[in-house]
Design an enzyme around this catalytic site. Structure first.
Site, PDB file in Angstrom:
ATOM      1  N   LYS A 253      -4.840   4.161   9.350  1.00 52.63           N
ATOM      2  CA  LYS A 253      -6.069   4.192   8.549  1.00 52.63           C
ATOM      3  C   LYS A 253      -6.982   5.245   9.142  1.00 52.63           C
ATOM      4  O   LYS A 253      -7.756   4.974  10.060  1.00 52.63           O
ATOM      5  CB  LYS A 253      -6.729   2.803   8.553  1.00 52.63           C
ATOM      6  CG  LYS A 253      -7.901   2.663   7.594  1.00 52.63           C
ATOM      7  CD  LYS A 253      -7.466   2.698   6.154  1.00 52.63           C
ATOM      8  CE  LYS A 253      -8.629   2.382   5.220  1.00 52.63           C
ATOM      9  NZ  LYS A 253      -8.320   2.609   3.815  1.00 52.63           N
TER      10      LYS A 253
ATOM     11  N   ARG B 175       0.861  -1.187   0.000  1.00 49.53           N
ATOM     12  CA  ARG B 175       0.000   0.000   0.000  1.00 49.53           C
ATOM     13  C   ARG B 175       0.896   1.236   0.000  1.00 49.53           C
ATOM     14  O   ARG B 175       1.542   1.540   1.002  1.00 49.53           O
ATOM     15  CB  ARG B 175      -0.912  -0.006   1.231  1.00 49.53           C
ATOM     16  CG  ARG B 175      -1.886   1.156   1.299  1.00 49.53           C
ATOM     17  CD  ARG B 175      -2.866   0.992   2.445  1.00 49.53           C
ATOM     18  NE  ARG B 175      -2.230   1.049   3.747  1.00 49.53           N
ATOM     19  CZ  ARG B 175      -2.833   0.738   4.894  1.00 49.53           C
ATOM     20  NH1 ARG B 175      -4.082   0.311   4.887  1.00 49.53           N
ATOM     21  NH2 ARG B 175      -2.188   0.840   6.035  1.00 49.53           N
TER      22      ARG B 175
ATOM     23  N   SER C  75     -12.875  -3.523   1.061  1.00 49.05           N
ATOM     24  CA  SER C  75     -13.079  -3.090   2.452  1.00 49.05           C
ATOM     25  C   SER C  75     -14.517  -2.625   2.657  1.00 49.05           C
ATOM     26  O   SER C  75     -15.060  -1.868   1.847  1.00 49.05           O
ATOM     27  CB  SER C  75     -12.131  -1.945   2.804  1.00 49.05           C
ATOM     28  OG  SER C  75     -10.799  -2.379   2.833  1.00 49.05           O
TER      29      SER C  75
END
Length: 215
Positions: free
Chosen positions: A141, A43, A112
């Site tokens: 996050k 990521r 997600s």
């Protein structure tokens, strides 16, 4: 790479270069694999495509060496060009339908979900697994709107047969509870990437997960 069962992964590492705090990400990844990580997602939010591609290609040399799937987060061009195993997208990313349409060779697609109503969406139906995000709020996050908690995993498990990957401040103190509540897999970032010994940290987490499954 062949799947022996529909979702054979238990310990999922999500990583970026920044998560490794100045250490070589390839070293961290290899140590994590040797400790028991089953699958790795790269990521690199905000990175230019060519920068992301270079990092992905370097990481793929490590994951291929150990026959570990490499998942690319939210960058279709990188995923296709590097020959990744699959891709993971969130609510603000290219939807699963877009990934399926553009990349027929995607072997594993994660999506997600942040709210219960998203579970029954057409996009969720197209995913191979669901990232339950976040279980607990985390500094890695910050763009989410909810916190599932252990009860949320338990509720989702009663509503879907899709594999559930729990992410969000997962560590040795809560992975067993998440698995026992119905998660199929635990995704971690800091618990491995920031650990003094990534291999030992991964081995510890994997043992806790396996023990929880066996109960």
């Amino acid at each position: 790479m062949k799947l022996d069962r529909p979702f054979p992964y238990r310990l999922y590492l999500v990583m970026s270069e920044a998560d490794c705090h100045g250490r070589d990400p390839l070293w961290v990844a290899e140590e994590a694999i040797l400790g028991g990580v089953d699958i790795i997602q790269l990521r690199e939010k905000g990175a230019a495509v060519e920068v992301f591609l270079k990092k992905a290609a370097q990481l793929k040399t490590v994951t291929d060496r150990y026959d570990v799937p490499l998942i690319i987060n939210d960058d279709l061009k990188v995923a296709i060009r590097v020959g990744a195993f699959g891709m993971h997208v969130g609510q603000q990313d290219l939807p699963p339908s877009g990934v399926r349409e553009a990349w027929s060779d995607c072997r594993l697609l994660g999506y997600s979900i942040e709210r219960l109503e998203q579970l029954q969406s057409a996009e969720a139906a197209l995913a191979d697994y669901l990232g339950v995000s976040p279980i607990f709020r985390t500094a890695t996050k910050t763009d989410t709107v909810s916190e599932w908690g252990i009860a949320g995993i338990r509720q989702l498990r009663g509503l879907t047969d899709k594999p559930l990957v729990a992410i969000g401040r997962m560590n040795r103190g809560n992975v067993a509870a998440v698995i026992q509540a119905g998660a199929d897999c635990v995704a971690v970032v800091s618990a491995i990437c920031a650990a003094d010994d990534p291999r030992a940290a991964a081995a510890d987490l994997k043992a806790l997960i396996n023990n929880a499954i066996a109960i």
